[in-house]
Design a protein around this motif. Structure first.
Motif, PDB file in Angstrom:
ATOM      1  N   SER A  28     -32.058   7.011 -29.106  1.00 39.57           N
ATOM      2  CA  SER A  28     -32.616   7.753 -28.612  1.00 39.57           C
ATOM      3  C   SER A  28     -33.353   7.430 -27.260  1.00 39.57           C
ATOM      4  O   SER A  28     -33.314   8.583 -26.135  1.00 39.57           O
ATOM      5  N   CYS A  29     -34.176   6.459 -26.745  1.00 38.73           N
ATOM      6  CA  CYS A  29     -34.601   6.105 -25.999  1.00 38.73           C
ATOM      7  C   CYS A  29     -33.402   5.962 -24.220  1.00 38.73           C
ATOM      8  O   CYS A  29     -33.682   6.880 -23.966  1.00 38.73           O
ATOM      9  N   HIS A  30     -33.162   5.530 -25.473  1.00 34.71           N
ATOM     10  CA  HIS A  30     -31.309   5.430 -24.305  1.00 34.71           C
ATOM     11  C   HIS A  30     -31.233   6.598 -23.534  1.00 34.71           C
ATOM     12  O   HIS A  30     -30.385   6.550 -22.579  1.00 34.71           O
ATOM     13  N   THR A  31     -30.942   7.460 -24.798  1.00 35.91           N
ATOM     14  CA  THR A  31     -30.196   8.406 -24.481  1.00 35.91           C
ATOM     15  C   THR A  31     -30.972   9.080 -23.491  1.00 35.91           C
ATOM     16  O   THR A  31     -30.120   9.850 -22.412  1.00 35.91           O
ATOM     17  N   SER A  32     -31.998   9.483 -23.484  1.00 38.35           N
ATOM     18  CA  SER A  32     -32.972  10.465 -22.652  1.00 38.35           C
ATOM     19  C   SER A  32     -33.210   9.466 -21.319  1.00 38.35           C
ATOM     20  O   SER A  32     -33.543  10.061 -19.928  1.00 38.35           O
ATOM     21  N   CYS A  33     -33.011   8.100 -21.671  1.00 37.40           N
ATOM     22  CA  CYS A  33     -33.013   7.553 -20.354  1.00 37.40           C
ATOM     23  C   CYS A  33     -31.802   7.729 -19.075  1.00 37.40           C
ATOM     24  O   CYS A  33     -31.705   7.694 -17.704  1.00 37.40           O
ATOM     25  N   LYS A  34     -30.518   7.581 -20.133  1.00 36.37           N
ATOM     26  CA  LYS A  34     -29.394   7.925 -19.356  1.00 36.37           C
ATOM     27  C   LYS A  34     -29.603  10.190 -18.667  1.00 36.37           C
ATOM     28  O   LYS A  34     -29.183   9.611 -17.451  1.00 36.37           O
ATOM     29  N   SER A  55     -31.300  -0.111 -18.946  1.00 34.86           N
ATOM     30  CA  SER A  55     -30.640  -1.145 -19.228  1.00 34.86           C
ATOM     31  C   SER A  55     -30.955  -2.024 -20.373  1.00 34.86           C
ATOM     32  O   SER A  55     -30.559  -2.395 -21.083  1.00 34.86           O
ATOM     33  N   GLN A  56     -32.737  -2.380 -20.326  1.00 36.57           N
ATOM     34  CA  GLN A  56     -33.407  -2.756 -20.490  1.00 36.57           C
ATOM     35  C   GLN A  56     -33.411  -2.008 -22.311  1.00 36.57           C
ATOM     36  O   GLN A  56     -33.419  -2.752 -22.634  1.00 36.57           O
ATOM     37  N   ALA A  57     -33.147  -0.431 -21.949  1.00 39.35           N
ATOM     38  CA  ALA A  57     -33.727  -0.242 -23.909  1.00 39.35           C
ATOM     39  C   ALA A  57     -31.839  -0.316 -24.296  1.00 39.35           C
ATOM     40  O   ALA A  57     -32.206  -0.535 -25.683  1.00 39.35           O
ATOM     41  N   GLU A  58     -30.910  -0.179 -23.399  1.00 37.58           N
ATOM     42  CA  GLU A  58     -29.449  -0.155 -24.156  1.00 37.58           C
ATOM     43  C   GLU A  58     -29.615  -1.930 -24.932  1.00 37.58           C
ATOM     44  O   GLU A  58     -28.801  -2.167 -25.314  1.00 37.58           O
ATOM     45  N   LYS A  59     -30.386  -2.624 -23.915  1.00 39.69           N
ATOM     46  CA  LYS A  59     -30.349  -3.998 -24.133  1.00 39.69           C
ATOM     47  C   LYS A  59     -30.339  -4.378 -25.803  1.00 39.69           C
ATOM     48  O   LYS A  59     -30.071  -5.408 -26.363  1.00 39.69           O
ATOM     49  N   ASP A  76     -40.745  -7.473 -21.785  1.00 38.44           N
ATOM     50  CA  ASP A  76     -39.503  -7.438 -20.576  1.00 38.44           C
ATOM     51  C   ASP A  76     -39.647  -6.123 -20.497  1.00 38.44           C
ATOM     52  O   ASP A  76     -39.654  -4.941 -19.089  1.00 38.44           O
ATOM     53  N   LEU A  77     -39.278  -4.608 -21.171  1.00 41.83           N
ATOM     54  CA  LEU A  77     -38.885  -3.409 -21.051  1.00 41.83           C
ATOM     55  C   LEU A  77     -40.517  -2.944 -20.259  1.00 41.83           C
ATOM     56  O   LEU A  77     -40.900  -1.855 -19.750  1.00 41.83           O
ATOM     57  N   GLN A  78     -41.924  -2.966 -20.982  1.00 46.58           N
ATOM     58  CA  GLN A  78     -43.188  -3.179 -21.354  1.00 46.58           C
ATOM     59  C   GLN A  78     -43.290  -3.326 -19.635  1.00 46.58           C
ATOM     60  O   GLN A  78     -43.162  -2.447 -18.920  1.00 46.58           O
TER      61      GLN A  78
END
Length: 424
Positions: free
Chosen positions: A170-176, A312-316, A357-359
């Motif tokens: 969900s976070c990756h989708t909203s990041c995109k 990218s970090q969220a997707e990773k 790393d994301l933080q």
């Protein structure tokens, strides 16, 4: 005004301080245009103001997304941190540690008699506290309760990993979606730059027309003043001589009208010259604004790049959970099977490291973006109560404006007529 600079290509951090300075320079450039030109100033202010308002909206949405991502990191730490603790205990924990935690260390020897020394032995389904000779019911209940907690932690590991993956998707989708908005904003910068470029071309053409009109009106003024002087000489000659072929009244009238026309034309020429000087200032401000928009495009591109790293970090995190098959490994986890436990432990540590790393990326981006947001709100282009909304006295209408416009219109007509003659 300080020169517009761009960050070196080797730097990857979002340039908050530079962006803040750049926004202030743009605000001042628009102020300069508004101070000198009412109509064009309003248009420039509208275009640049709209762009900066879109930037403010984008930053606000992005900072909201940062908040959601930080919540995701906290939830990930809670879920996977608990899994890490139980797996660590399953791999390296001892019965002695458990007894000390329960303040039952004096019963440790009872477990040793049954050859129960490792913590994972208590987590297996085959362990029964009744097999251990514990003299009190309270001791048995304490051990049994803790063992049930261990087993629950192991059995729910899959569900917690699944929750992390779902939240991560969900976070990756909203990041995109935010990344796409950054891309659209960069396009808005380019459109505004093109609009300012068009205005600058139009401004240069208008300045040329005013310059030609000023020269033409000045020439007319000079001719009229010369005619006035000649007429005055003729009147003097008539007065002090006996010549009879000169009509004194007609010469005096012609001389007076020529003088009046010469004075008015001179004032008009001077006014046009002043307008040209104002337009020089406007042209300089528009040229600076062009360069500032180019620099803004570069720095906003840096900001977009930094956000893409967050995306990218969220997707990773999501891809790692899928590719390592963490959910499958955690399904029906048996603490006696050491290899799956160790594999899951390694995977959990990797995801927790990715979350850290994301933080870190979020903390940096959020700090920089908040600085820009605060300063952006203070700009006169955003603040509707600013004095910039009203043209200053230098841009007020003049009584000679009709004459200025008439001279410029005549010049435009002559220029068009000349261009028509030049065409084959």
């Amino acid at each position: 005004m300080a020169p517009v600079l761009s960050r070196p290509e080797t730097e990857s951090a979002f340039p908050a301080e530079q962006m803040i300075g750049l926004l202030r320079q743009m605000d001042e450039s628009v102020r300069q245009v508004v101070r000198c030109m009412r109509e064009q100033g309003t248009e420039v202010r509208q275009k640049v103001g709209d762009l900066l308002q879109k930037y403010l909206t984008l930053l606000t949405e992005t900072l909201h997304e940062c908040m959601y991502l930080k919540n995701f990191v906290q939830i990930t730490r809670g879920n996977l941190g608990g899994i890490e603790s139980i797996l660590t205990l399953a791999l390296d924990g001892t019965v002695s540690e458990i007894m000390e935690e329960l303040h039952l260390q004096h019963f440790q020897v009872n477990f040793e008699r049954k050859d129960l020394r490792s913590a994972y032995q208590l987590m297996t389904s085959s362990f029964d506290v009744e097999d251990v000779d514990l003299p009190t019911k309270a001791a048995k209940e304490a051990v049994q309760d803790r063992v049930q907690e261990f087993r629950h932690e192991l059995h729910t590991a899959k569900d917690r990993i699944h929750q992390v993956r779902v939240d991560g998707e969900s976070c990756h989708t909203s990041c995109k979606a935010i990344t796409e908005k950054f891309g659209k904003f960069l396009q808005e910068i380019k459109k505004t730059h093109e609009a300012i470029s068009s205005l600058l071309v139009q401004h240069r053409n208008d300045k040329s027309e005013i310059c030609l009109a000023s020269i033409a009106v000045f020439a007319i003024s000079a001719i009229c003043l010369v005619a006035c002087g000649v007429g005055a000489v003729a009147v003097c000659c008539k007065t002090f001589t006996t010549a009879t072929n000169v009509k004194l009244g007609g010469v005096a009238g012609l001389s007076f009208s020529s003088g009046v026309t010469g004075v008015v034309s001179g004032m008009t020429a001077w006014g046009l010259h002043q307008k040209k000087k104002e337009m020089d200032s406007v042209g300089t401000a528009l040229e600076k604004l062009q360069k500032q928009l180019e620099a803004m495009d570069f720095d906003a591109g840096k900001q977009k790049t930094d956000w893409e790293k967050i995306e990218s970090q969220a997707e990773k995190i999501v891809h790692y959970i899928d590719n390592s098959k963490m959910e499958a490994t955690a399904d029906g986890l048996n603490p006696s099977h050491r290899r799956p436990v160790q594999d899951l432990m390694n995977n959990v540590k990797d995801v927790l490291k990715d979350a850290e790393d994301l933080q870190t990326k979020l903390d940096h981006f959020e700090t920089e973006a908040e600085q820009v947001q605060r300063n952006l709100r203070d700009l006169s282009l955003i603040n509707s109560d600013a004095v910039l909304a009203n043209p200053t006295a230098t841009a007020s209408a003049s009584l000679l404006d009709p004459l200025y416009n008439f001279a410029i219109d005549i010049t435009k007509t002559v220029m068009k007529w000349t261009r028509g003659l030049d065409k084959p």
